[in-house]
Design a protein around this motif. Structure first.
Motif, PDB file in Angstrom:
ATOM      1  N   UNK B 127       0.836  -1.199   0.000  1.00  4.57           N
ATOM      2  CA  UNK B 127       0.000   0.000   0.000  1.00  4.57           C
ATOM      3  C   UNK B 127       0.875   1.255   0.000  1.00  4.57           C
ATOM      4  N   UNK B 128       2.059   1.164   0.608  1.00  2.76           N
ATOM      5  CA  UNK B 128       2.913   2.353   0.696  1.00  2.76           C
ATOM      6  C   UNK B 128       3.803   2.539  -0.526  1.00  2.76           C
ATOM      7  N   UNK B 129       3.999   1.473  -1.309  1.00  2.00           N
ATOM      8  CA  UNK B 129       4.982   1.541  -2.397  1.00  2.00           C
ATOM      9  C   UNK B 129       4.638   2.643  -3.381  1.00  2.00           C
ATOM     10  N   UNK B 130       5.677   3.328  -3.857  1.00  2.00           N
ATOM     11  CA  UNK B 130       5.449   4.425  -4.792  1.00  2.00           C
ATOM     12  C   UNK B 130       6.305   4.273  -6.046  1.00  2.00           C
ATOM     13  N   UNK B 131       6.837   3.089  -6.288  1.00  2.00           N
ATOM     14  CA  UNK B 131       7.427   2.828  -7.599  1.00  2.00           C
ATOM     15  C   UNK B 131       7.133   1.385  -7.968  1.00  2.00           C
ATOM     16  N   UNK B 132       7.253   1.101  -9.254  1.00  2.00           N
ATOM     17  CA  UNK B 132       6.804  -0.199  -9.748  1.00  2.00           C
ATOM     18  C   UNK B 132       7.608  -1.337  -9.144  1.00  2.00           C
ATOM     19  N   UNK B 133       8.929  -1.123  -8.988  1.00  2.00           N
ATOM     20  CA  UNK B 133       9.761  -2.208  -8.479  1.00  2.00           C
ATOM     21  C   UNK B 133       9.374  -2.558  -7.042  1.00  2.00           C
ATOM     22  N   UNK B 134       9.275  -1.535  -6.198  1.00  2.00           N
ATOM     23  CA  UNK B 134       8.897  -1.783  -4.807  1.00  2.00           C
ATOM     24  C   UNK B 134       7.514  -2.432  -4.733  1.00  2.00           C
ATOM     25  N   UNK B 135       6.598  -1.935  -5.563  1.00  2.00           N
ATOM     26  CA  UNK B 135       5.244  -2.478  -5.557  1.00  2.00           C
ATOM     27  C   UNK B 135       5.268  -3.972  -5.875  1.00  2.00           C
ATOM     28  N   UNK B 136       5.950  -4.327  -6.958  1.00  2.00           N
ATOM     29  CA  UNK B 136       5.949  -5.743  -7.357  1.00  2.00           C
ATOM     30  C   UNK B 136       6.697  -6.605  -6.359  1.00  2.00           C
ATOM     31  N   UNK B 137       7.817  -6.074  -5.835  1.00  2.00           N
ATOM     32  CA  UNK B 137       8.595  -6.844  -4.879  1.00  2.00           C
ATOM     33  C   UNK B 137       7.765  -7.141  -3.631  1.00  2.00           C
ATOM     34  N   UNK B 138       7.105  -6.105  -3.101  1.00  2.00           N
ATOM     35  CA  UNK B 138       6.321  -6.309  -1.881  1.00  2.00           C
ATOM     36  C   UNK B 138       5.063  -7.121  -2.172  1.00  2.00           C
ATOM     37  N   UNK B 139       4.518  -6.968  -3.382  1.00  2.00           N
ATOM     38  CA  UNK B 139       3.363  -7.782  -3.794  1.00  2.00           C
ATOM     39  C   UNK B 139       3.731  -9.258  -3.754  1.00  2.00           C
ATOM     40  N   UNK B 140       4.938  -9.565  -4.252  1.00  2.00           N
ATOM     41  CA  UNK B 140       5.401 -10.952  -4.208  1.00  2.00           C
ATOM     42  C   UNK B 140       5.669 -11.407  -2.775  1.00  2.00           C
TER      43      UNK B 140
END
Lengths: 318, 670
Positions: B127-140
């Motif tokens: 929910x906090x991620x603000x770039x695609x890499x962080x978003x996908x990494x934390x999603x995984x």
């Protein structure tokens, strides 16, 4: 002061529907009896039955839980509140803004939820059959009702019954095909929801097709009285909704004073008399259908409501 | 700053996760892990609430020097993130509190404790991620930790298959999201969300991103036809994790869809709204019909998650359609309905899963056909489960009704939409929504009635005992929240105002200051609802009835055997079961949707064999989408199997051929 007066009118409405409901059910029964060339029980018979039930002891099944004992009070209260939010003799009463017609449908849904649970509570096969079939009927009747509600709300630009009645009273709505479809759909839903012929027969016991009576088979005494009263109130509710939405003439507007209110009550009683007569004629003229024909019947109601809504979506611009 | 505080909380959760590996071997490990997770998520909840209600003072962004070297890890706390953090951390705090009691029954705490805090941290980070890499990494991170929790009891029948399917669907969803972000970032590779917002994609690319985002987020949220893993995997996990997956993780997926579609894609197109709303309507009805056919209590609840995700997506789709046509007030109404349902569903679905966990602990049974009569043995659990059932069935005065009511209101303002397709589609979606609401009530009459009412159908149900105090406290808090959000919805709608304003460009009128706390989404003459007043009048009417009856009527109650029309049967087997309860509905809907067929084997007269009835149902979607893919994969695998048994010459030829092909491709490419 003004609020006090408005509250008084609202309380009058609550008392009026409570007093009228058994009479109306008795009236329908009387007319049906006359149509069958019978004498029929006196008009006040339902009051006597309620009083008799209230005086009797309650016999609870061993396996009954608190749900079984609490449900009648909640069913009665929810239905009573729902019917007192419907405009009967006047529109724009003070509580009518607490719930629109979607909320009224949902309130009836709450009452039905409790009733179906009470049917399952004792753990007998009759209670289960009643609950299961009641929920089947509701699962089709409620969407059909909501579709009718959509039609009316789109026409009136409001989901408040008071506003819908006021807008139907104004002549600018005119005659629309959607209104006719909605009326037929609503009548079909009302028959199903109130366990009337051709869906269910309110006068039977121990018939394999019964629904409502099977659910309340284990009830007795004051609990049964409350549930019966709630059933009378629900019948009155549907007739009142049909009367106030499709035949809004002569209804008083809140704040017009006692004379208008009394005139409104008079007109309301006339509408009830006409509605009850039609219901009795219809019930006498038609036969009860098999349970698995009921989905077809209600599916037709759902389709009528859907068509009415669709027509309005297409014709209403902006 | 609130963001730094939240990141510290997440760091603490990750630290707890590491510390749990050795701690799981000790008796004190379970309460220590859940207690500290409870502290961290309660602080997170407080910070998120403060930033949501603080009017923007606490919002902000932050870049940490981890992750890709040229990118770093961007974090940003805006109103949307703050709202979803409230949902996540409320669910997390509830699950941790519940875990304090429930976790002590865990037979293999080493398989649950290390992953539980990491799962919480993963959901917060997405929910906090603000770039695609962080978003996908934390999603995984979120996917894998939840997969590990699903596999906690991997020896139970069916769980390993459920975990396998979940892993496949999660990878598939992440792949779709990866492609979506790749398209959004463009050839320049601007992976920070700020860069994506600054350069909105071309219409064609935007359409592709929308479809990919719906696949990616929808497969996690359980949109039909990507829902197949959900009813298998969610119930397989321990019950507090089931509650988190169903109540919270699906909401994080909704967050992903909202973030991409509403925030990053810029101005929406109307067909996107039509697509999303239609998917939502179909999902809602399919989910509830599946739930009605289900006898496994936890799986029934998981199917209901599918239904509620459908309702949320109906609201989102309408908001897109309104937004595309510049109808900002209507878009705000639809979006408010969807977001309020996100919150409401997370509350009552967690409550119901906790209740099913209590039943599971008390009886060891998830199969409703072997339960019954639990209300006598577990009165408090039964009470809170009843509240949750009423709330999820959208019955007033509970919270589920408010969000469905708002969705209906949004549908009723949609004749103003100019597109013809929408004019035909929206009434149909309204009918689907009404149908799913009515069927949900039938389903929860079944779920509560068969599990808790009636007479016990097995010894396990006969000997059940009330669950522990931690679990009861959690469930009572959530049940109270269901009621409060139902009778004071105005405050909850107001809390959503900054989120809605940021995404839809408008907000609903302020509700908290209206007379008597009525909610009025558009105008007083159009529609209004007052849950508080309704609740009070019903309480008053019920009290009046009870008082009158106590004063004037007979107050005597006697106990006796059930009457049952004169044919009482002492055996509990004569009761209606879950299967018999839903049989009429199966006959009406099932013959079409599930191709249900009933086969009755009636032996001829004189034959003493028992009569038998079989019901066969097929999952049409599985047959249409999944079975062909699975068949294709095994066909190709079979063919490729030959490659394992070649001679050394053939292998050398293959290697040489591959080399030549690659070189040719490279040469042509240049």
């Amino acid at each position: 002061m003004a609020i006090g007066l408005q509250l008084l009118v609202q309380i009058c409405q609550m008392a009026l529907v409570l007093a009228l409901a058994p009479l109306f059910a008795g009236y329908v029964r009387k007319v049906k009896a006359h149509l069958l060339r019978r004498q029929g029980p006196p008009l006040a018979q339902h009051y006597r039955e309620l009083l008799r039930l209230l005086r009797k002891d309650v016999v609870l099944a061993d396996s009954a839980s608190w749900v079984f004992r609490v449900a009648p009070y909640l069913i009665f209260a929810t239905t009573w509140v729902a019917v007192s939010l419907v405009p009967t003799f006047a529109i724009g009463l003070i509580f009518s803004y607490a719930a629109d017609v979607i909320a009224i449908v949902a309130l009836l849904g709450s009452a039905r939820f409790m009733l179906a649970l009470a049917g399952l509570d004792v753990g007998t096969s009759f209670g289960g059959i009643g609950s299961s079939r009641e929920m089947l009927i509701a699962s089709l009747a409620e969407p059909a009702m909501l579709m009718v509600v959509f039609t009316l709300s789109l026409l009136a630009g409001s989901t408040q019954l008071s506003s819908i009645a006021a807008s139907m009273q104004a002549s600018d709505v005119g005659l629309r095909f959607s209104i006719a479809l909605a009326l037929i759909g609503l009548v079909m839903v009302a028959l199903a929801e109130n366990a009337r012929i051709p869906i269910d027969n309110p006068a039977t016991h121990l018939e394999l097709t019964m629904v409502h009576e099977a659910m309340i088979l284990e009830y007795s005494g004051r609990h049964l009285a409350l549930i019966e009263a709630a059933a009378y109130l629900k019948l009155l509710l549907y007739v009142s909704v049909i009367a106030c939405v499709f035949f809004p003439w002569g209804i008083a507007i809140s704040g017009q004073g006692p004379a208008a209110y009394f005139a409104g009550i008079g007109v309301y009683l006339l509408k009830l008399a006409a509605g009850g007569f039609l219901l009795a004629v219809f019930e006498t003229a038609i036969a009860k259908m098999r349970v698995f024909r009921v989905p077809d019947f209600l599916g037709a109601a759902l389709m009528l409501g859907f068509l009415a809504t669709l027509l309005l979506f297409v014709t209403l611009a902006g | 700053m609130a963001l730094a505080g939240l990141l510290w909380c997440i760091g603490a959760l990750l630290a707890i996760s590491v510390a749990a590996i050795p701690a799981a071997r000790h008796r004190w490990g379970t309460p220590a892990v859940y207690g500290s997770a409870l502290c961290a998520s309660t602080i997170g909840l407080g910070l998120a609430l403060a930033s949501l209600l603080g009017g923007g003072a606490l919002l902000g962004a932050l870049t940490l020097p981890v992750g890709l070297p040229w990118l770093g890890a961007h974090f940003r706390l805006d109103a949307l993130a703050a709202f979803f953090l409230v949902v996540v951390n409320l669910g997390a705090a509830g699950a941790s509190l519940y875990g304090l009691g429930y976790g002590s029954h865990e037979e293999a705490p080493g398989r649950v404790l290390p992953f539980f805090p990491a799962f919480l941290a993963g959901m917060n980070l997405v929910v906090l991620a603000d770039d695609a890499f962080t978003f996908l990494f934390t999603w995984e991170l979120m996917s894998l930790t939840s997969w590990a929790l699903v596999m906690a009891h991997h020896r139970r029948p069916g769980n390993a298959a459920a975990g396998y399917l979940y892993l496949i669907m999660a990878s598939f969803g992440t792949l779709a999201l990866l492609l979506a972000f790749g398209l959004l970032a463009g050839p320049a590779g601007g992976y920070a969300f700020a860069a994506i917002r600054a350069a909105p994609p071309a219409p064609g690319v935007a359409a592709a991103v929308l479809v990919l985002a719906l696949i990616g987020a929808g497969s996690k949220a359980g949109l039909v036809p990507l829902h197949v893993w959900l009813p298998l995997a969610h119930p397989a996990a321990p019950s507090h994790v089931s509650a988190l997956m169903s109540g919270v993780m699906t909401k994080v997926a909704v967050y992903g869809a909202v973030r991409i579609v509403f925030d990053l894609l810029g101005v929406p197109t109307w067909w996107a709204g039509a697509l999303v709303a239609l998917l939502g309507g179909v999902t809602a009805v399919m989910g509830v019909l599946h739930a009605l056919m289900e006898h496994d209590l936890k799986r029934l609840l998981a199917y209901h998650t599918v239904e509620n995700i459908g309702i949320i997506f109906i609201g989102l789709g309408l908001a897109l359609a309104f937004g595309a046509n510049g109808m900002r007030a209507a878009a705000a109404l639809a979006l408010t309905a969807a977001l309020l349902h996100v919150f409401n569903h997370s509350v009552f679905k967690s409550l119901l899963f906790f209740g099913s966990g209590a039943v599971l602990t008390a009886t060891g049974e998830r199969d409703m056909e072997r339960l019954g009569g639990l209300i006598h043995r577990m009165p408090l659990t039964a009470f809170v489960f009843l509240v949750g059932s009423a709330a999820i069935s959208a019955l007033p005065p509970f919270n589920g009704f408010v969000s469905e009511w708002l969705t209906f209101q949004a549908i009723l303002v949609s004749p103003a939409l100019p597109q013809w397709l929408l004019k035909f589609l929206v009434p149909a979606i309204g009918a689907l929504l009404a149908l799913s609401a009515a069927l949900a009530a039938a389903c929860f009459v079944k779920a509560f009635g068969v599990t808790f009412l009636g007479r016990p159908r097995s010894d396990a149900a006969r000997q059940a005992v009330e669950t522990d105090r931690w679990s009861l406290a959690t469930m009572l808090i959530l049940a109270a929240l269901c009621l409060v959000a139902g009778i004071l919805p105005g405050y909850f709608i107001d809390a959503l105002a900054p989120v809605v304003r940021a995404l839809a460009g408008a907000q609903l009128p302020r509700q908290g200051e209206l007379d008597w706390l009525t909610i009025v989404p558009v105008a007083q003459s159009r529609s209004s609802y007052n849950g508080l007043l309704l609740f009070l009048i019903i309480a008053f009417a019920a009290g009046l009835g009870a008082e009158a009856i106590h004063r004037w009527a007979s107050g005597v109650s006697r106990r006796s055997a059930p009457w049952d029309c004169g044919f009482p049967d002492a055996s509990p087997a004569t009761q209606y079961t879950a299967g018999s309860f839903s049989q009429p509905i199966r006959r009406v809907f099932g013959s079409v949707v599930f191709r249900a067929r009933e086969e009755v084997n009636m032996p001829p007269p004189g034959d003493l064999r028992a009569a038998q009835m079989h019901v066969r149902m097929r999952d049409v979607l599985w047959d249409a989408f999944y079975a062909p893919v699975a068949g294709l994969v095994s066909y190709v695998a079979d063919r490729l199997n030959k490659v394992q048994f070649l001679s050394i010459r053939a292998y050398l030829t293959l290697v040489f051929g591959a080399l030549v092909t690659l070189l040719t491709v490279l040469a042509v490419w240049r």
